[in-house]
Scaffold this motif. Structure first.
Motif, PDB file in Angstrom:
ATOM      1  N   ALA A  78       0.835  -1.209   0.000  1.00  0.00           N
ATOM      2  CA  ALA A  78       0.000   0.000   0.000  1.00  0.00           C
ATOM      3  C   ALA A  78       0.864   1.252   0.000  1.00  0.00           C
ATOM      4  N   GLU A  79       1.953   1.240   0.784  1.00  0.00           N
ATOM      5  CA  GLU A  79       2.844   2.400   0.819  1.00  0.00           C
ATOM      6  C   GLU A  79       3.525   2.598  -0.534  1.00  0.00           C
ATOM      7  N   ARG A  80       3.865   1.494  -1.210  1.00  0.00           N
ATOM      8  CA  ARG A  80       4.482   1.605  -2.530  1.00  0.00           C
ATOM      9  C   ARG A  80       3.500   2.212  -3.536  1.00  0.00           C
ATOM     10  N   VAL A  81       2.246   1.760  -3.471  1.00  0.00           N
ATOM     11  CA  VAL A  81       1.226   2.282  -4.390  1.00  0.00           C
ATOM     12  C   VAL A  81       1.038   3.773  -4.179  1.00  0.00           C
ATOM     13  N   LEU A  82       0.926   4.199  -2.901  1.00  0.00           N
ATOM     14  CA  LEU A  82       0.728   5.616  -2.609  1.00  0.00           C
ATOM     15  C   LEU A  82       1.949   6.438  -3.019  1.00  0.00           C
ATOM     16  N   ALA A  83       3.142   5.889  -2.777  1.00  0.00           N
ATOM     17  CA  ALA A  83       4.351   6.602  -3.177  1.00  0.00           C
ATOM     18  C   ALA A  83       4.393   6.780  -4.691  1.00  0.00           C
ATOM     19  N   SER A  84       3.988   5.743  -5.419  1.00  0.00           N
ATOM     20  CA  SER A  84       3.969   5.842  -6.880  1.00  0.00           C
ATOM     21  C   SER A  84       2.943   6.875  -7.340  1.00  0.00           C
ATOM     22  N   ALA A  85       1.790   6.899  -6.673  1.00  0.00           N
ATOM     23  CA  ALA A  85       0.755   7.878  -7.020  1.00  0.00           C
ATOM     24  C   ALA A  85       1.252   9.300  -6.759  1.00  0.00           C
ATOM     25  N   GLN A  86       1.987   9.486  -5.649  1.00  0.00           N
ATOM     26  CA  GLN A  86       2.529  10.803  -5.345  1.00  0.00           C
ATOM     27  C   GLN A  86       3.584  11.207  -6.378  1.00  0.00           C
ATOM     28  N   MET A  88       3.639  10.277  -9.468  1.00  0.00           N
ATOM     29  CA  MET A  88       2.917  10.632 -10.683  1.00  0.00           C
ATOM     30  C   MET A  88       2.345  12.040 -10.576  1.00  0.00           C
ATOM     31  N   ALA A  89       1.807  12.375  -9.392  1.00  0.00           N
ATOM     32  CA  ALA A  89       1.241  13.711  -9.197  1.00  0.00           C
ATOM     33  C   ALA A  89       2.312  14.784  -9.311  1.00  0.00           C
ATOM     34  N   ARG A  90       3.523  14.454  -8.884  1.00  0.00           N
ATOM     35  CA  ARG A  90       4.597  15.450  -8.906  1.00  0.00           C
ATOM     36  C   ARG A  90       5.044  15.800 -10.322  1.00  0.00           C
ATOM     37  N   LEU A  91       4.710  14.945 -11.291  1.00  0.00           N
ATOM     38  CA  LEU A  91       5.060  15.278 -12.667  1.00  0.00           C
ATOM     39  C   LEU A  91       4.486  16.635 -13.044  1.00  0.00           C
ATOM     40  N   ASP A  92       3.299  16.941 -12.491  1.00  0.00           N
ATOM     41  CA  ASP A  92       2.678  18.237 -12.742  1.00  0.00           C
ATOM     42  C   ASP A  92       2.985  19.227 -11.628  1.00  0.00           C
ATOM     43  N   LEU A  93       3.053  18.717 -10.375  1.00  0.00           N
ATOM     44  CA  LEU A  93       3.259  19.604  -9.237  1.00  0.00           C
ATOM     45  C   LEU A  93       4.623  20.272  -9.272  1.00  0.00           C
ATOM     46  N   ARG A  94       5.601  19.628  -9.901  1.00  0.00           N
ATOM     47  CA  ARG A  94       6.923  20.252 -10.009  1.00  0.00           C
ATOM     48  C   ARG A  94       6.819  21.609 -10.710  1.00  0.00           C
ATOM     49  N   ARG A  95       5.833  21.714 -11.608  1.00  0.00           N
ATOM     50  CA  ARG A  95       5.691  22.977 -12.339  1.00  0.00           C
ATOM     51  C   ARG A  95       4.742  23.936 -11.625  1.00  0.00           C
ATOM     52  N   THR A  96       3.791  23.390 -10.831  1.00  0.00           N
ATOM     53  CA  THR A  96       2.744  24.249 -10.282  1.00  0.00           C
ATOM     54  C   THR A  96       3.062  24.793  -8.897  1.00  0.00           C
ATOM     55  N   ILE A  97       3.859  24.080  -8.075  1.00  0.00           N
ATOM     56  CA  ILE A  97       4.182  24.565  -6.731  1.00  0.00           C
ATOM     57  C   ILE A  97       5.477  25.360  -6.811  1.00  0.00           C
ATOM     58  N   THR A  98       5.328  26.655  -6.727  1.00  0.00           N
ATOM     59  CA  THR A  98       6.468  27.558  -6.853  1.00  0.00           C
ATOM     60  C   THR A  98       6.403  28.603  -5.755  1.00  0.00           C
ATOM     61  N   GLY A  99       7.352  29.540  -5.788  1.00  0.00           N
ATOM     62  CA  GLY A  99       7.307  30.661  -4.864  1.00  0.00           C
ATOM     63  C   GLY A  99       8.145  30.433  -3.618  1.00  0.00           C
ATOM     64  N   LEU A 100       7.796  31.161  -2.557  1.00  0.00           N
ATOM     65  CA  LEU A 100       8.552  31.159  -1.309  1.00  0.00           C
ATOM     66  C   LEU A 100       7.671  30.711  -0.155  1.00  0.00           C
ATOM     67  N   VAL A 101       8.201  29.832   0.696  1.00  0.00           N
ATOM     68  CA  VAL A 101       7.539  29.430   1.928  1.00  0.00           C
ATOM     69  C   VAL A 101       8.438  29.823   3.093  1.00  0.00           C
TER      70      VAL A 101
END
Length: 315
Positions: A78-86, A88-101
């Motif tokens: 289950a942890e492997r499946v969720l990690a893989s899903a995350q 996959m999501a980062r393929l787009d999130l790498r471009r969308t989460i920007t800026g300063l925290v």
């Protein structure tokens, strides 16, 4: 072993997520709080997953839910499946989460987890910049209340309506002394502590409050101590025999294992301290949630939280 020929493919990522976080945190209540869901929703997803797999995933022990032997096997996948899903999501999130925290952490968290946390944030979201502030819990609470920080990891809990403080675990404080320092056999009492030089953070601080409350439990006031604002220096001072101290267990674990420090068996026991992830309510929820996932994974792996960190929650 689970009979793969009987497995349906109708279980969902939401069911796996509910199962994984309940296994990690030990209670349905803690998993629901982490996932921002109701307890019945978590319980329902776990029951549906058990029906799909045809096995029992959890058993109750001392008010906690522990994965069964078959459940532990399922947890790995289950942890492997969720990690893989995350991933996959980062393929787009790498471009969308920007800026300063603007992120604040107390020193114990900085020592134990921040190098790897910052690395994982950079690897996952290279366009996101983190401005890190290390300080005491009271200082961090003040900074996030005044909007000088976007999020903070600390022992305080904000009461400001525009700041959300999410409980993420319990941290353990304990009295320690140099390993070769002669101490009374048996229980370590408040009267014993006052026979030694004590080094501690000055108030307002969580360590000073913990030490004060422990001494007050036997009628003593906490007035004579050496003030120090560095946990790392406090560890060194105690290991050298200069003083004793109450310190977070997470930052003294290595010294105790190496026998440069000894843990004193305090009576009464020192209460565990709630730890919080605070963030500005208006801050981008996608960024906040994904940073919290990275923080929790690394702090849990590093043993930052007490083993019974969710024991005060009911399942």
């Amino acid at each position: 072993m689970v009979d793969s020929s009987s497995l349906s493919t109708r279980f969902t990522l939401h069911q796996l997520e509910a199962f994984v976080w309940t296994a990690r945190l030990g209670t349905v209540h803690a998993a629901a709080r982490h996932l921002h869901l109701t307890q019945p929703a978590i319980s329902h997803r776990i029951r549906d997953l058990e029906e799909e797999l045809g096995i029992q995933l959890f058993e109750r022990q001392n008010q906690r839910l522990l994965a069964t032997e078959l459940g532990r096997n399922v947890l790995v996948y289950a942890e492997r499946v969720l990690a893989s899903a995350q991933d996959m999501a980062r393929l787009d999130l790498r471009r969308t989460i920007t800026g300063l925290v603007r992120m604040g952490v107390d020193e114990s968290c900085a020592i134990i987890g921040m190098p790897q946390i910052l690395k994982d944030i950079k690897d996952s979201y290279p366009a996101l910049r983190v401005d890190l502030t290390v300080g005491g819990g009271a200082q961090l609470l003040q900074k996030i209340n005044s909007h000088e920080l976007d999020m903070a990891l600390h022992t305080g809990q904000s009461s400001q309506p525009d700041v959300t403080s999410q409980f993420i675990g319990l941290t353990q404080h304990q009295w320690v002394a140099a390993h070769d320092l002669m101490m009374p056999d048996g229980d370590f009492l408040p009267a014993h502590a006052l026979n030694h030089r004590i080094v501690c953070n000055a108030p307002p601080s969580t360590l000073h409050e913990s030490a004060s409350r422990w001494l007050a439990s036997d009628g003593y006031s906490f007035e004579e101590y050496s003030s120090c604002n560095s946990l790392s220096l406090m560890v060194a001072l105690v290991a050298s025999g200069h003083a004793i101290a109450m310190l977070p267990a997470s930052i003294t674990r290595r010294q105790v294992a190496e026998k440069s420090l000894q843990v004193l068996q305090a009576k009464p026991a020192v209460p565990n301290v709630p730890y919080y992830f605070s963030y500005l309510a208006h801050h981008r929820s996608d960024t906040t949630a994904r940073i919290l996932d990275i923080v929790l994974r690394n702090l849990q792996d590093a043993g930052f939280f007490h083993a019974d960190g969710s024991s005060r929650d009911s399942g």
